[in-house]
Structures are given as C-alpha cells and as structure tokens.
Motif scaffolding. Structure first.
Motif, short mmCIF file in Angstrom:
data_model
loop_
_atom_site.label_atom_id
_atom_site.label_comp_id
_atom_site.label_asym_id
_atom_site.label_seq_id
_atom_site.Cartn_x
_atom_site.Cartn_y
_atom_site.Cartn_z
N ALA A 1 38.52 8.83 36.65
CA ALA A 1 38.58 10.23 36.23
C ALA A 1 38.13 11.14 37.38
CB ALA A 1 37.70 10.47 35.01
N ARG B 1 34.62 22.82 35.51
CA ARG B 1 33.83 22.52 34.31
C ARG B 1 34.42 23.30 33.14
NH1 ARG B 1 30.07 23.77 38.42
NH2 ARG B 1 28.91 21.93 39.18
N ARG C 1 35.81 13.26 37.80
CA ARG C 1 34.39 13.34 38.12
C ARG C 1 33.96 12.26 39.13
NH1 ARG C 1 34.69 11.37 32.92
NH2 ARG C 1 34.05 9.18 32.70
N PRO D 1 42.12 12.11 33.74
CA PRO D 1 42.32 10.74 34.21
C PRO D 1 43.12 10.68 35.51
CG PRO D 1 43.73 11.19 32.33
CD PRO D 1 42.85 12.38 32.49
N SER E 1 40.27 19.15 34.82
CA SER E 1 38.91 19.07 34.31
C SER E 1 38.19 17.86 34.89
CB SER E 1 38.93 18.96 32.79
OG SER E 1 39.43 17.68 32.40
N GLU E 2 36.89 17.80 34.70
CA GLU E 2 36.11 16.65 35.17
C GLU E 2 36.56 15.35 34.51
OE1 GLU E 2 31.65 17.67 35.96
OE2 GLU E 2 32.27 18.84 34.20
N GLU E 3 37.10 15.46 33.30
CA GLU E 3 37.50 14.27 32.54
C GLU E 3 38.96 13.87 32.78
OE1 GLU E 3 35.02 12.81 31.08
OE2 GLU E 3 33.77 14.51 31.64
#
Length: 226
Positions: A87, A41, A89, A21, A17-19
C-alpha cells in the motif's frame, strides 16, 4: 515581478490515499501518464509521494525482504520496505518535498534540481493540504513569454529600475529570448552586473552586450599594487 508557482501549477491533481493498494497506484500512474503521485491523508494534507521508481523495486528486487541483513543501512532498509510494500503508506517517500503556491517559479526550479525530482506537490502553507502540482514542463512555461514582454522587462525593470540608467541611451533587441544590448556605461565593472541581471529576467535564454565604458575600474582589480 517574478511568476509564482500558483500561476503555472496544475490544480486537477491525481493523488492517492495512504491505503491505496499497489496495483491501484500503478493504474493511476499509467492512466494519467505521470511518473509520481502525492499521497494524502483523510484531511487532504500531503504525507508523501509514490513514484514509479519506488514501485519498480518490487520488480527489480522482489526477494529483498526474505533475508534482510542485520547491518543493512538506512537506504537498504527503505528499499526492503518498499519492495515488500503493498500500500502507499509503505511504498511512498516521506516526508514529501513540497512547495508553496506563492513561491516563485525560479525557487521551484532550484528545489527540483537540488532534490532531483521532476514534480513538486504544491501545498497550502497553513494547512498542508494539496493545492496543486508543478512539474518541470510547467516551470519551463516562462520561456514561452513573447520577446516584446521580455524586452519591456529588460528596459524598465533592469536598465531603468535596477541600474537607474536612461533607457533611451540603450538599444535592446530580443529575438527568441536571446537579448542583445548596446550602449555606454560609466564603469566597465557595470557590464557583467548588467548582463547578470538581464539573464535573470524570466524567459531570457541568453544575454550579450556590445557596451562601451567611460572608466575602466577593473584595471586596479587586476593590478592592485600599481
């Protein structure tokens, strides 16, 4: 018929995911033995790709963000962002270079070569959602085609189909993907065209011809004023 990406792609895709770590991404790469993962996303659409190269910037240049130069160019600014990123992103390369499931394997190979990437996320052309991933090794699967299948394509699709020639007048041999063809053509200029078409058949490693011609229409090309 050209093989489509959906026939060779991997559908069990490792994505983050974008988040996600930094350390989670490292674990994903290492545990699955891959060098890049798509970033998705919440709706599963692809927004970027994080590669091992992106992550290595933190080790190679950990102090990049400490004193950024005001005149740094776009490339250096990207390196600074990734070096400081924590992260997905911030670490990902975006936009992602993707391909459609209905694209041909040949198109995938050309895109990989042009963009200097080893794998492509495969996305639904309407939703942008992740459908799979295709790697260089997936693309190379066309070279596992049996020699007899390759021979059938050369005879039926190329000799008879594209050139409208009588297949019975040609001897076609395929060994380990290497094609040799014997026979007669009407014009000498047909020979390179025929061999070019044969080389584009999936699974062909090489093509050579021992072909005779009735008319040498290449003479005027070399000596146009005679």
């Amino acid at each position: 018929m050209r093989t489509q990406v959906e026939a060779v792609m991997t559908t069990d895709v490792v994505a983050v995911s974008e988040e996600a770590p930094f350390k989670e991404i490292v674990r994903a790469l290492r545990s699955h033995g891959v060098d890049a993962v798509p970033v998705v996303r919440l709706d599963k659409s692809v927004c970027g790709v994080v590669s091992a190269t992106d992550l290595l910037l933190k080790e190679a240049d950990p102090g990049a963000a400490e004193d950024p130069h005001p005149l740094a160019g776009p490339r250096r600014r990207r390196e600074i962002r990734k070096s400081a990123g924590t992260a997905a992103r911030d670490l990902m390369t975006t936009p992602a270079i993707t391909i459609s499931p209905t694209a041909t394997v040949e198109e995938a190979a050309r895109l990989m070569r042009r963009e200097h990437v080893s794998r492509l996320p495969v996305t639904d052309p309407e939703t942008g959602c992740l459908a799979g991933i295709v790697s260089r090794s997936d693309v190379l699967r066309v070279y596992s085609r049996p020699d007899e299948q390759i021979r059938e394509d050369v005879v039926n699709d190329v000799i008879a189909g594209q050139f409208g020639l009588e297949p019975k007048l040609y001897s076609v041999n395929v060994e380990r993907g290497q094609v040799s063809v014997q026979g007669d053509v009407e014009r000498r200029s047909q020979i390179p065209q025929l061999l070019h078409a044969i080389r584009r058949v999936e699974g062909v490693v090489s093509a050579e011809g021992r072909l005779e011609w009735a008319v040498d229409d290449t003479y005027a090309q070399h000596y146009p004023t005679i």
